[in-house]
Design a protein around this motif. Structure first.
Motif, short mmCIF file in Angstrom:
data_model
loop_
_atom_site.label_atom_id
_atom_site.label_comp_id
_atom_site.label_asym_id
_atom_site.label_seq_id
_atom_site.Cartn_x
_atom_site.Cartn_y
_atom_site.Cartn_z
N ARG A 1 11.34 1.39 -19.88
CA ARG A 1 11.08 0.11 -19.22
C ARG A 1 10.85 -1.01 -20.20
O ARG A 1 10.77 -2.17 -19.80
CB ARG A 1 9.84 0.22 -18.34
CG ARG A 1 10.02 1.00 -17.08
CD ARG A 1 9.90 0.07 -15.86
NE ARG A 1 9.90 0.83 -14.64
CZ ARG A 1 11.00 1.22 -14.01
NH1 ARG A 1 12.18 0.91 -14.52
NH2 ARG A 1 10.93 1.91 -12.89
N MET B 1 5.87 5.11 -14.23
CA MET B 1 7.18 4.47 -14.19
C MET B 1 7.32 3.66 -12.89
O MET B 1 8.38 3.11 -12.61
CB MET B 1 8.29 5.50 -14.31
CG MET B 1 8.44 6.10 -15.68
SD MET B 1 9.07 4.90 -16.86
CE MET B 1 10.79 4.88 -16.42
N SER C 1 14.88 6.11 -13.26
CA SER C 1 13.66 5.33 -13.45
C SER C 1 13.08 4.90 -12.11
O SER C 1 11.96 4.40 -12.06
CB SER C 1 13.94 4.13 -14.37
OG SER C 1 14.86 3.27 -13.75
#
Ligand SMILES: Nc1ncnc2c1ncn2[C@@H]1O[C@H](COP(=O)(O)OP(=O)(O)OP(=O)(O)O)[C@@H](O)[C@H]1O
Ligand SMILES: Nc1ncnc2c1ncn2[C@@H]1O[C@H](COP(=O)(O)OP(=O)(O)OP(=O)(O)O)[C@@H](O)[C@H]1O
Ligand SMILES: [Mg+2]
Ligand SMILES: [Mg+2]
Lengths: 462, 318, 263, 435, 263
Positions: E127, E174, E98
């Protein structure tokens, strides 16, 4: 430049079982395995308890007991005093018989229909489409009972052949009788098989051409049926009676087959020679008559020498006697399975041929190849690669569908082991599981062949 | 809990019958089942629950019938099943009586000119699989040392079809079935049932081993129907006879106007009244479903009351 | 369009045109159903000529050259190839097809045969050449198209350009007197176009009679001795390449050339 | 060199082709009589068709619609002077029994329920099958439908299906909670466990409790009253619907690189595919009760549905595996690189695409299973084929053969043909797929 | 190779390199079966650095950057990304993925989701961003790559260049601290290469740490502050772009550069 210091060597933590990719897969697998074992254990314990409640010990002893019922169609000797095991074996052979016959016919029909569906002839193309749609979209069980009903209702009964002015008559110069009990066709026999109506041996064999007779596998001197087999003189000496040995092999048939195979091999050699000549000179010698002759002549001579003759069916008593009796149930099942599967095979064949792009044909004709050669050298070798895998899975389906034999009383493995034996002995667990195991074995063998084939013909790609 | 309690709790009797046999059990266009076997179940439902319609009929084949009973899917199996030792002992069922004394016979077309089963050497025989007939047949032909060709069939309808079309020379099954089948032919007179009866086929309802209370209920319901005929109780007069105690003590006990037989069985006092009103006494059931005035036209024969020289003989209600 | 073939001088010394007629088409008409694809085509090709056929999509170029080796049937008019009249007589068709080689846009190699087998198939079965001899010929032509080392591979293992060169070699193995090309480079990546065009130029230099449908105008300029422009199933204009490109007569030709050379 | 330069000044008009190549004559020449072989084929086929129609049509046209027994049919036909072996069909049996052939023994006053269930099935499938033409909102209905369907058919208090839904909801919440704390796999295990515990242990009491207080529901119908065509459709639809999730799991297991999981899945799939359906039905009719804990008792139709579901799952797994194999590797990598975990990737990225690709295969599996439902007649269920025997056991119709078989065949044909056409249409659409 | 990105002045003002280490690879080795693809790789990337990796086909470039976000597992050595050691611990892998965005040659957009859904999928599920917020972020980045108006279309309806820009936006949603690019332009037509390179340059100008496998040497010259040359699984040479192009040290680099810049 900042550096990250090495984290201290960590000891094994329990959480690694879940979060660490190295252990995680092990964890999942072991959980799955345990779950599976628990499930199996649960099933087995339930079964054991239920059987105990019913007072039935699982055991296969009943397979050795006398079956008590008769089977009309059998490829090996069988009577109602034989064991359930043997009855099951008769059933397996019957399953295999109808499966093999069905696959062969379905393939031939399917290929013809598939090719005709591509025909330029509009009417023929349409007819074949109608055929395919009708057969694929109606359940095969319905076809089986339907065709059985047609056979029973529309064909003449043996009684119609009787009398001074019979309603029906035998076909093909009185050699084939088509009745609603089945079809009687001439039975190929050898000199040694010449017996009278009751099955007793004729005192005078047919000259010197008596053939080799049968060989009983597993015969023993203790078996009373084998008395005559071990005798050295008297009528029919050396001939095993029914029931002698586990099963009997016709030596005449074996010899004839051996000669046939040798002939085919010779013919293959001739073809190879023709290939070589073509490679050397470019001209392919005409060899078809040689190849045909080398197969047929020795075979015919062998047959003659073994005293080969046909036993023709003949109306005697209630039924036709003599000849081979193909029972209705077999024919109905065979026809229904073939016709049904043929519809699927036709689609496969059609798709296979269509999958070969038009360009291939064009390129080949632009090179001057004739249509027949194009088919043989270019289209078929490619189409077969596409056709054969689904074809074999259809064979598999056909074999499995043959278990519907039970609907028309054909005594296959479902009819014997999982039918009458189950019913007479009340051993559901053993018979059904054994039956499934047998089908599974057959299926696995077929799919092993399929995989082997698939791997051997893959097209080479970049 | 016992089956009786289960049935009462459920409010329905689960009864195993054939998938269809003329005269014995078949659904009509409305899905209502009718027939001789069916009537026994209706009588039982009436006896236990007071309502002859409180029955779920579960069609079974020769193959599935015993599993259905053993697994508890049906409470009672009334599916012309022959009472044999091995079924009783090995398969662990209890036959509660005989509602039809039958025997296996042969039917042949008259035109065949056969007058005895012994003349059937080499004949093709249609036979229902999964029944005792299969074994009887093999025994009979072996005993008489004659050969035959069996044609196994799954249902009676198929057997009839094959026989009529001439695909078999003779059709063998229980004589009742033969008669029933013959009756529906276009020309019944063209066919004869041969005199040989090659086996005893006592057909009766059966229940699972081990629940004797339930077995008693089934047994005595059947007996009540038989006794009712013997005692002259019919569906027409049962209400009237039950309204007050009469002068025949057995009738009184049966109809619950005297004694506590119903209570002993765990049923209401008027259990037999209900059972008899459901479809009448044995004789009425017989006459309505398979008797001489029906297309099937069976005569009572062995199934007459013992008083008439038959075998029907109900133990006393006492 | 790519002008990649321009890399080298073309040797025109052997590219002579003889008096003999290779292909003669007279008043040829063809319909697909009711659609009139080819209209009154008249065309004479001398032995040794290299003709490029151009024209917008759907104008009937492919159909025209496919008629020449009877891949399509024409309904009216006469086609004479190498002295043989194209009729529905199978023998004539066979004769013509073994005289005329054809190369397709999509190569159409036989994927189940090796390159060598692709090349020897027709000589063996049609020409009845001994296998050894056929293989030698095949290797000769594979060398010519510069891929002898791929002989034992399968078409699926080759790049597009290599496949097209094999297709050319395969045609040549029948030793045709006339070669037809139907957009041989239009399914190829730019780097590969060059290698195929080079092969075709080489062929032209050896005096092969060629009819070539292509949009490679560089090739046309260098090699062709006539460019034919087709539109709506008709031959609208034909001329020598110089004239054709520099001085087009018909409006349609001008429009077409402006589109194709415009960028 | 001849005169090469050539310019066409005026364009030629399009002309009509020669008369022999167009119109009816052209078409016949081209399609029926091109060459002697084709001509012969045409003549043979024509003769065949004429003979077949000649044999069948007179039999079909028979004014026996109102007959009430086979004997009456015979009388009617005899009255018309039609005698012989097959004077004509006896359609009275269809008039008498068609409702039964369609609905079996389902209470006639409740016929609206199965009809509604199957009509709504169409509505529920629409957003899946015609995704481009139907609003996506309808997907909600598709999600509820699997609970509505059994409720409509079997009836009973509404609380049953509601509690089943509640199980899913509970499972979902537990999953969400556990997911946050312990991560994906643990979350899923916890969720599934919670749902199973709810269904097996808790929901029974809740249903009893609630229905005692609020007895809302419709009349219950026992599954042994199911029969005829409705039984076939029910078995087919329920088995396919239930086999879908199992098939997905099996397919994933078979694709995975966990050896034991893979072996278990392969073993199951190959076992089921290797034995005939009829043997599985024998298991349903004779063995399944033996495998269950003592005292459990499903009725035979439920047992058949269970076995049919297992059967269909094995085939479904193979279909879905095909769909998975058709997805490019990049889809997995794309999902991985975004940080989606295995289950998220499967649920959000892989499965939606794989299932869509598999729809034609699923439809074919359904057709096959649907045809195979006729096998239940062998174990004594009264599907159309089983009913045909019962009908023939009625004294009035004893001896009828072709009419019933013909009717059943027609029903199956119409259904399967329509579906196979639809699946072909889907396949075409997928091949030319827009996105 | 195309030098299309050269259209505008690149603003290097924000392209500062900090002292922090973004990626540190030490003695990393990787095998595919028995084939040794990466040999003793040592590489440190500072935060804000823009590294271009070049090298012949099969030299292990893709494998190297795929190791960085654990798409491939390495067998020896240490990879530290943003302070997190890449081990077989799933949590670390999740964390690294991530933090690291990746753009592929073939875009790998999800065809069954709209552009917007493609961009919000990971923020929402990984997330746990609220949907509204995720959509706003997505629109922001879609505007940045200049295709906000396509948000409701499906990937299949976009051109290759647009798809690649969506892929970049998807990664950016992201909010990664490092971006990996694996030949992001090599599946594109020339006109589209420019728009993608522009987007990448813009990203570089904003100070993103980037590792980029590409053959776009113009881009390398303008943007990179280091070019790494790999061959046979090893880092053969690394240098600043000017030095690298004008004064390559190793023979192999010279050969490679001559091939790639040669025509
Ligand atoms: N088999 C066929 N049946 C019907 N119409 C056809 C067939 N083949 C070609 N046509 C039509 O004939 C016309 C001419 O086709 P042709 O392939 O000869 O064009 P072309 O000039 O080669 O075009 P392109 O440059 O696209 O290859 C086109 O309109 C095409 O659609
Ligand atoms: N999954 C795999 N299994 C086995 N070998 C692989 C695998 N992936 C790549 N390889 C091999 O590893 C070597 C390096 O591959 P890699 O894709 O990293 O090269 P590359 O430098 O990116 O090349 P390109 O410029 O062609 O993309 C190649 O020889 C390739 O064949
Ligand atoms: Mg063309
Ligand atoms: Mg790469």
């Amino acid at each position: 430049m900042a550096t990250v210091s090495d984290p201290p060597k960590e000891a094994f933590r329990l959480s690694q079982l879940i979060y660490d990719t190295r252990y995680r897969s092990m964890t999942i697998q072991i959980v799955a395995l345990i779950g599976f074992l628990v499930l199996i254990g649960w099933l087995i314990s339930n079964t054991a308890q239920n059987l105990a409640d019913l007072g039935k010990e699982p055991s296969f002893q009943f397979m050795g007991e006398a079956a008590g019922y008769d089977i009309n169609q059998r490829l090996i000797d069988y009577n109602n005093q034989d064991s359930h095991l043997r009855a099951a074996f008769v059933g397996i052979l019957n399953t295999l018989l109808v499966a093999v016959m069905g696959c062969a016919t379905a393939t031939i029909l399917g290929v013809i229909i598939g090719v005709l569906r591509l025909s330029k002839n509009w009417l023929v193309g349409r007819l074949m489409t109608v055929y395919v749609e009708i057969f694929r979209n109606v359940p095969v069980l319905l076809w089986i009972v339907f065709i059985m009903a047609i056979l029973i209702e529309t064909l003449p009964a043996p009684r119609d052949f009787r009398g001074d002015d019979p309603v029906a008559s035998m076909k093909l110069f009185d050699t084939v009788a088509i009745t609603n009990r089945g079809v009687y066709i001439p039975d190929p026999l050898f000199g040694a098989d010449a017996k009278d109506d009751k099955g007793a041996f004729l005192d005078e064999p047919v000259g010197w051409r008596v053939g080799l007779g049968d060989y009983p596998v597993g015969a023993s001197r203790d078996n009373p049926s084998c008395e005559r087999y071990y005798a050295t003189e008297g009528p029919g000496a050396g001939e095993p009676a029914a029931g002698c040995g586990t099963f009997q092999i016709s030596l005449d048939l074996l010899l004839a087959l051996a000669v046939l195979i040798a002939g085919l091999y010779a013919s293959h050699r001739i073809k190879r020679r023709a290939d070589r000549i073509q490679n050397a000179t470019g001209v392919r010698p005409v060899t078809w008559y040689l190849r045909l002759g080398v197969v047929i002549l020795p075979f015919a001579i062998t047959l003659w020498a073994l005293g080969f003759y046909f036993a023709f069916p003949e109306l005697r008593g209630f039924n036709f006697q003599g000849g081979t009796h193909m029972r209705n149930s077999l024919i109905a099942l065979w026809l229904a399975l073939s016709l049904y599967t043929a519809a699927f095979i036709a689609e496969i064949v059609r798709a296979g041929i269509l999958a070969i792009s038009h360009g291939q044909t064009e390129a080949a004709s632009a090179l001057g190849l004739r249509p027949k050669r194009i088919m043989n050298l270019v289209i078929l070798p490619q189409a077969l690669r596409v056709i054969i895998p689904p074809l074999i899975s259809n064979y598999l389906n056909l074999t499995k569908n043959s278990s519907l034999a039970i609907a028309v009383g054909y005594m296959d493995i479902t009819g014997t082991l999982m039918g009458i034996t189950l019913n007479q002995t009340g051993r559901e667990l053993e018979t059904v599981l054994l039956g499934m195991l047998i089908y599974l074995t057959i299926s696995l063998i077929i799919s092993a062949v399929m995989n082997w084939y698939n791997n051997s013909v893959k097209l080479v790609e970049r | 809990a016992g089956t009786l309690d289960d049935v009462k709790a459920r409010g329905k009797l689960n009864c195993g019958v054939t998938t269809g046999l003329v005269g014995f059990a078949a659904p009509d266009a409305n899905g209502e089942w009718h027939g001789f076997d069916v009537a026994v179940c209706r009588a039982m439902a009436a006896a236990i629950l007071g309502d002859p319609k409180a029955v779920e009929f579960v069609p079974t084949t020769g193959k599935t019938r015993f599993t259905a009973l053993a697994s508890g899917e049906v409470d009672v199996l009334a599916r012309n099943t022959t009472w044999t030792l091995s079924r009783d002992v090995d398969l662990k069922f209890t036959f509660v009586g005989v509602n039809y004394y039958d025997g296996q016979g042969f039917m042949v077309p008259k035109a065949l000119g056969v007058s005895s089963a012994k003349e059937l050497d080499g004949a093709t025989v249609c036979i229902q699989t999964g029944t005792t007939t299969e074994l009887n047949l093999a025994d009979y032909f072996r005993k008489n040392n004659i050969s035959y060709e069996p044609v196994p069939i799954e249902t009676n309808a198929e057997g009839q079809q094959q026989y009529l079309a001439g695909a078999c020379d003779t059709y063998t099954t229980d004589a009742s079935g033969l008669a029933a089948t013959r009756a529906t032919f276009e020309n019944p007179a063209d066919h004869v049932v041969l005199p040989e009866i090659v086996s005893k086929e006592p057909l009766g309802p059966l229940v699972r081993h081990g629940d004797d209370e339930w077995g008693d209920v089934a047994r005595w319901t059947l007996n009540a129907l038989i006794a009712a005929e013997e005692l002259g109780i019919t569906s027409a007069n049962v209400k009237e006879m039950a309204s007050a105690a009469g002068n025949n003590p057995e009738i009184n006990r049966l109809l619950g106007t005297e004694g506590n037989l119903g209570e002993m069985l765990g049923l209401s006092a008027d259990w037999a009244v209900n059972a008899i009103s459901a479809g009448g006494n044995y004789g009425e059931i017989f006459a309505r479903n398979i008797g001489e005035n029906t297309p099937i036209g069976l005569s009572r024969g062995l199934n007459a009351q013992w008083t008439d020289g038959g075998l029907l003989y109900s133990p006393p209600f006492r | 369009m790519s002008e990649l073939a321009m890399g080298r001088e073309v040797d025109r010394s052997k590219m002579t045109v003889s008096d003999e007629v290779a292909v003669e088409i007279t008043n040829m008409n063809k319909w697909f159903g009711t659609f009139h694809v080819l209209r009154d085509i008249n065309l004479t090709v001398q032995r040794g000529e290299r003709i490029v056929i151009a024209g917008p999509s759907g104008s009937g170029k492919s159909t025209l050259i496919r008629c020449i080796n009877a891949l399509e049937e024409h309904q009216q008019g006469r086609i004479v190839v190498d002295g043989t009249v194209l009729s529905s007589d199978l023998k004539n068709i066979d004769k013509i097809r073994s005289e005329v080689g054809m190369v397709f846009q999509h190569f159409n190699l036989f994927p189940h045969l090796t390159i060598l087998e692709n090349c020897t198939l027709a000589p063996i079965w049609v020409r009845k050449t001994p296998k050894r001899e056929a293989e030698e010929t095949a290797m000769h032509f594979l060398e010519k198209v510069k891929i002898p080392e791929q002989a034992d591979k399968y078409p699926g293992q080759l790049s597009g350009g290599q496949q097209q060169r094999v297709a050319i070699a395969r045609s040549l193995c029948m030793r045709p007197r006339i070669m037809l090309f139907d957009e041989p480079t239009s399914a190829l990546d730019p780097e590969m176009i060059k290698e195929v065009l080079d092969t075709m130029i080489q062929l032209a230099e050896e005096g092969m009679t060629m009819l070539c449908v292509t949009h490679e105008m560089g090739f046309a300029r260098q090699v062709a001795n006539r460019v034919i422009f087709m539109d709506q199933g008709q031959i609208v204009e034909q001329n020598e390449p110089e004239e054709f490109f520099n001085n087009p007569q018909s409006e349609r030709t001008k429009l077409f050339l402006s589109q194709i050379l415009g960028h | 060199m001849s005169e090469v330069s050539y310019v066409r000044t005026e364009m030629l008009p399009e002309r009509e082709p020669p008369a022999t190549t167009i119109g009816v004559i052209g078409w016949m020449r081209e399609n029926l009589f091109s060459g002697w072989f084709n001509t012969a084929l045409t003549i043979v086929s024509l003769t065949f068709v004429v003979m077949l129609l000649n044999a069948i049509l007179p039999w079909i046209f028979s004014p026996t619609w109102y007959a009430t027994s086979l004997g009456e049919c015979r009388d009617i036909l005899r009255g018309m002077g039609r005698e012989g072996h097959y004077p004509g069909a006896c359609w009275g049996v269809i008039r008498d029994r068609w409702v039964q052939l369609l609905f079996g023994f389902y209470p006639s006053e409740l016929y609206w329920r199965p009809i509604m269930a199957f009509l709504l099935l169409g509505v529920a499938l629409a957003p899946v099958l015609f995704s481009d033409r139907v609003p996506r909102k309808l997907l909600w209905f598709s999600a509820v439908y699997p609970f509505l369907f059994p409720w409509l058919l079997w009836g009973g208090p509404i609380w049953g299906p509601l509690m089943v839904i509640a199980g899913f909801v509970i499972g979902w919440f537990v999953y969400r909670a556990a997911d946050k704390r312990a991560g994906g796999l643990a979350g899923i295990i916890a969720g599934v466990l919670a749902a199973v515990i709810w269904w097996l242990l808790v929901s029974g009491y809740v249903i009893d409790g609630v229905s005692a207080v609020l007895p809302i529901g419709i009349e219950a119908v026992q599954s042994r009253n199911f029969g005829g065509f409705m039984l076939s459709v029910t078995i087919g639809v329920v088995a396919i619907a239930c086999s879908l999730p199992i098939g997905v799991v099996l397919a994933l297991g078979r694709q995975s690189d966990l050896l034991i999981v893979k072996a278990l899945c392969v073993g199951f799939i190959e076992f089921i595919r290797g034995v005939p359906l009829i043997t599985l039905l024998f298991v349903a009719s004779t063995l399944l009760n033996i495998f269950m804990p003592p005292g459990t008792n499903f009725d035979i139709i439920l047992r058949v549905i269970i076995m049919a579901t297992l059967f269909a799952s094995a085939y479904m797994a193979e279909v879905i595996r095909g769909g998975l194999a058709a997805l490019p590797q990049g889809q997995y990598e794309g999902a991985d690189s975004l940080g989606l975990d295995y289950w998220q990737a499967q649920r959000l990225v892989i499965m939606p695409q794989a299932l869509k690709i598999s729809i034609p295969g699923i439809v074919s599996t359904f057709i096959g299973l649907f045809k195979d439902t006729t096998l239940v007649s062998i174990i004594g269920l009264l599907d159309p084929l089983g009913l045909s025997n019962s009908i023939r056991a009625d004294a009035a119709w004893n001896g009828i053969v072709w009419e019933i078989y013909g009717f059943i065949a027609l029903l199956f044909f119409a259904f399967c043909f329509a579906m196979s056409r639809y699946s072909m249409y889907l396949e075409r659409k997928l091949n030319t797929g827009h996105h």
